[in-house]
Design a protein around this motif. Structure first.
Motif, PDB file in Angstrom:
ATOM      1  N   ALA A   1       0.824  -1.207   0.000  1.00  0.00           N
ATOM      2  CA  ALA A   1       0.000   0.000   0.000  1.00  0.00           C
ATOM      3  C   ALA A   1       0.861   1.261   0.000  1.00  0.00           C
ATOM      4  N   MET A   2       1.971   1.200   0.730  1.00  0.00           N
ATOM      5  CA  MET A   2       2.803   2.397   0.893  1.00  0.00           C
ATOM      6  C   MET A   2       3.373   2.888  -0.431  1.00  0.00           C
ATOM      7  N   MET A   3       3.586   1.972  -1.361  1.00  0.00           N
ATOM      8  CA  MET A   3       4.272   2.362  -2.597  1.00  0.00           C
ATOM      9  C   MET A   3       3.327   2.936  -3.647  1.00  0.00           C
ATOM     10  N   VAL A   4       2.039   3.069  -3.303  1.00  0.00           N
ATOM     11  CA  VAL A   4       1.069   3.542  -4.307  1.00  0.00           C
ATOM     12  C   VAL A   4       0.730   5.015  -4.082  1.00  0.00           C
ATOM     13  N   PRO A   5       1.082   5.893  -5.031  1.00  0.00           N
ATOM     14  CA  PRO A   5       0.679   7.294  -4.875  1.00  0.00           C
ATOM     15  C   PRO A   5      -0.841   7.403  -4.810  1.00  0.00           C
TER      16      PRO A   5
ATOM     17  N   ARG B   1      11.312  -8.756   3.761  1.00  0.00           N
ATOM     18  CA  ARG B   1      12.427  -7.829   3.711  1.00  0.00           C
ATOM     19  C   ARG B   1      12.375  -6.792   2.578  1.00  0.00           C
ATOM     20  N   LEU B   2      12.197  -7.256   1.355  1.00  0.00           N
ATOM     21  CA  LEU B   2      12.423  -6.354   0.221  1.00  0.00           C
ATOM     22  C   LEU B   2      11.344  -5.282   0.123  1.00  0.00           C
ATOM     23  N   CYS B   3      11.792  -4.057  -0.006  1.00  0.00           N
ATOM     24  CA  CYS B   3      10.892  -2.908  -0.151  1.00  0.00           C
ATOM     25  C   CYS B   3       9.984  -2.703   1.056  1.00  0.00           C
TER      26      CYS B   3
ATOM     27  N   SER C   1      16.531   5.192   3.599  1.00  0.00           N
ATOM     28  CA  SER C   1      16.949   6.083   2.515  1.00  0.00           C
ATOM     29  C   SER C   1      16.802   7.548   2.917  1.00  0.00           C
ATOM     30  N   ILE C   2      15.695   7.861   3.565  1.00  0.00           N
ATOM     31  CA  ILE C   2      15.480   9.251   4.004  1.00  0.00           C
ATOM     32  C   ILE C   2      16.544   9.647   5.028  1.00  0.00           C
ATOM     33  N   VAL C   3      16.793   8.746   5.960  1.00  0.00           N
ATOM     34  CA  VAL C   3      17.799   9.025   7.000  1.00  0.00           C
ATOM     35  C   VAL C   3      19.167   9.228   6.362  1.00  0.00           C
TER      36      VAL C   3
ATOM     37  N   GLY D   1      13.124   0.253   4.535  1.00  0.00           N
ATOM     38  CA  GLY D   1      14.049   0.580   3.447  1.00  0.00           C
ATOM     39  C   GLY D   1      13.893   2.037   3.039  1.00  0.00           C
ATOM     40  N   GLU D   2      12.643   2.479   2.938  1.00  0.00           N
ATOM     41  CA  GLU D   2      12.383   3.878   2.583  1.00  0.00           C
ATOM     42  C   GLU D   2      12.881   4.806   3.689  1.00  0.00           C
TER      43      GLU D   2
END
Lengths: 325, 335
Positions: A137-141, A264-266, A274-276, A270-271
């Motif tokens: 769900a998180m990856m859907v704009p 694990r993947l995505c 990346s922000i950190v 992981g996001e």
């Protein structure tokens, strides 16, 4: 104050909003007469009647399509997808239709709807009834993604989700349905996009979501006994993401451990990593460590499932090892 | 199943002249759109309704302004038939800022909420359940609105079609499904991949829907069955399925010349072209040739003006890119 289970909090949260707003309707499989397969919706049919609380056939596309059509024409539907794994049979409606239509129509439509779903493992249901799908769900704009971890948050975030004018995927950790805490009386309304600091420490920041939050808290207690003082942050909302709180708490300790139930993947960690890395890299004192379910379908046997999902022991040993290396 | 058919108000000559004008407008608009493809002014893909205009026009004539249309990626005709002006539709195809959705949707997603066009959907079958939701909302709120959902024969073999039909029937929703059966599911003959002769009507009757077959190249016949089905829906008598047999004059999409179809079949259907047929009927009903010529001139003027205005539209600005993911107008996912 009253003791309330996570499952009772769901019905209370929905009822609170249905009393307040006549345009809130609720549909799904076995949600009415049966009170939900997890007994999370007991009493709603009796209080609000069959016009507002509607049992449906096993037709996930029809359920979510109906929710979308109702939302675009003035209702505020809550739809239940019984197990989050079942999103796979109606994902078109979520991703291609609900999530994109406001943007595609240049803002002509709004979709004030909530899709609740039982998410994740811990109940020995095997791979098709146990997956943690918050990363889908998180990856859907166009989708907001909310994951409460306590009965009080269930009510407050449910209210915030129903009142929000955008589509919200509301994921309820099945492993938490039977948990019970004190919940204040009266109306509870929270806000989306707000992480919560549950514990403050000076050595490391554990960031957790849903069913991983109580495990992170327990692990922090044990780690304190081993001389590692941890902050614990409950993310609560993946979209919108409260990066201000997260970055502040991670900067303060210089160490980030994510505790994720998703494979694990995505995963959301992981996001966050990346922000950190992009924004507060020089505040870090050591590597970011992600503690997740391995990249496997979840097994059914209790012994195997317990090995797969992050446990208090795994969190403690992973943090300890990393902090002392 | 059979139900009582409410009385349908017949079309008088003026109504029929308007229906002729609409069919012609749909035809000439899409021919212009096709020409502009060839000039590379229309980008992306496009799916034309050439040959199928009688269905969009006939059904729209039976709808109230407050009713809702749910269309497919082949939706130019259904959008225009609800009274959406040509200029924003053509400008949308051109990707211009004066487009119906300022260029953010394109040919396959035409939407005009103010005209009751509640979206054009490009995933086969997805909008049937969505139309059910709008119908449910009308039923719940006690309005007399009806949702009309257009789709092609190819949609009848996807799961969402079957879920929606059952759903509409059990909740007795005010929805009218309109299957435009143009005999070809993209590049494949529908009967070769479908177990029943009439892909929509035969299935619909199994779900307990009122099931109606109609000549989709006869706008009057389409109007009559649509008006009856819409009246039943409005009266709370539940959903209907109209299967309208028709034929697309061109291929499935812009890239398809439609060569897989036998010449004799194409010729047979070109002879049944709904527009010359309606022209002849109007003359028989007492319209004058001059009247029809004036209508044709008027439509040409409208298409020419839309072409000019669409071409004059600006390029969408960067300000649009990050707008309207959320109801607050923005796209922020973090603080």
């Amino acid at each position: 104050m009253a003791q309330l289970t996570f499952r009772e909090a769901i019905a209370r949260g929905i009822a609170q909003e249905m009393r307040r707003d006549e345009s809130v309707v609720f549909l799904g499989e076995d949600i009415g007469a049966a009170g939900g397969v997890f007994k999370g919706t007991v009493g709603l049919l009796e209080e609000f009647g069959g016009v507002r609380v509607r049992d449906t056939p096993i037709s996930e596309q029809a359920i979510l399509g109906a929710a979308m059509g109702a939302a675009m024409t003035g209702l505020k539907p809550i739809a239940e997808i019984m197990f989050a794994d079942f999103f796979a049979v109606c994902w078109d409606i979520v991703v291609n239709e609900i999530a994109k239509s406001r943007y595609m129509t240049n803002g002509q439509m709004t979709f004030p709807l909530v899709i609740r779903s039982g998410n994740g493992g811990g109940l020995r249901f095997g791979a098709q009834h146990s997956q943690s799908v918050e990363n889908w769900a998180m990856m859907v704009p166009g989708l907001k993604v909310v994951v409460p971890s306590t009965p009080e948050d269930v009510i407050g975030l449910m209210a915030a989700s129903i009142r929000d004018p955008d589509p919200v995927i509301f994921l309820e950790a099945k492993a938490l349905y039977s948990t019970k805490t004190e919940v204040p009386d009266g109306e509870i309304v929270d806000s989306l996009g707000t992480a919560k600091v549950l514990r403050s420490g000076s050595n490391a920041t554990l960031v957790a979501l849903g069913a991983m939050v109580p495990k992170a808290m327990k692990a922090a207690e044990e780690l304190a006994g081993q001389g590692i003082d941890c902050t614990v942050v409950d993310v609560r909302s993946l979209v919108p993401l409260d990066t201000q709180t997260l970055l502040r708490e991670i900067s303060a300790t210089g160490r980030l451990f994510t505790i994720e139930e998703n494979p694990r993947l995505c995963g959301w960690g992981g996001e966050l990593s990346s922000i950190v890395s992009e924004e507060i890299f020089y505040d870090l004192d050591g590597p970011i460590v992600r503690i997740t379910t391995p990249h496997i379908p979840l097994p059914a046997a209790d012994a195997l499932e317990d090995m797969a999902i992050p446990s208090v022991e795994r969190i403690v040993s992973t943090v300890n090892k990393s902090m002392n290396s | 199943m059979t139900t009582t058919t409410p009385a349908v108000s017949p079309l008088d000559l003026d109504d029929k002249l308007a229906l002729y004008r609409m069919q012609l407008a749909l035809r000439l608009f899409e021919q212009r759109a096709y020409d502009m493809f060839l000039e590379n002014l229309v980008k992306g893909t496009s799916h034309l309704s050439l040959g199928q205009e009688a269905i969009a026009a006939g059904v729209a004539a039976a709808m109230k302004p407050t009713d809702w249309t749910f269309a497919t990626y082949r939706g130019h005709a259904h959008t225009l038939a609800r009274g959406v002006p040509m200029t924003p539709v053509l400008a949308e195809l051109l990707g211009r800022s004066n487009g119906l959705m300022a260029g953010k949707g394109g040919s396959m997603h035409l939407t005009s909420v103010e005209h009751g066009v509640m979206g054009s959907y490009a995933i086969i079958g997805a909008h049937l359940p969505i139309a059910c939701g709008a119908a449910w909302s009308a039923q719940f709120r006690g309005t007399d609105q009806v949702a009309v959902c257009f789709f092609g024969d190819g949609s009848t073999n996807i799961g969402a079609f079957h879920e929606a039909l059952n759903f509409a029937a059990i909740w007795k929703l005010p929805v009218v499904f309109v299957c435009e059966n143009n005999l070809w599911m993209e590049y494949t003959r529908t009967t070769e991949v479908t177990a029943v002769e009439n892909p929509a009507a035969d299935r619909a009757s199994a779900y307990g829907l009122e099931s109606i077959m109609v000549d989709g190249n006869d706008a009057d016949a389409v109007y009559e069955v649509a008006a009856a089905a819409i009246a039943r829906a409005r009266a709370g008598e539940g959903p209907s399925m109209i299967e309208a047999k028709t034929y697309r004059h061109g291929g499935h999409s812009r890239a398809d010349p439609g060569k897989y179809r036998p010449d004799s079949e194409v010729a047979e259907w070109l002879a049944k072209d709904p527009i010359p047929r309606y022209h002849t009927r109007l003359l028989e009903l007492g319209a004058s040739e001059d009247q029809l010529v004036e209508i044709e001139r008027d439509v040409v003027r409208e298409v020419d003006l839309a072409t000019e205005q669409a071409k004059a539209g600006g390029v969408p600005g960067e300000d649009l890119l990050m707008k309207d993911v959320w109801a607050d107008g923005g796209s922020s996912w973090r603080n």
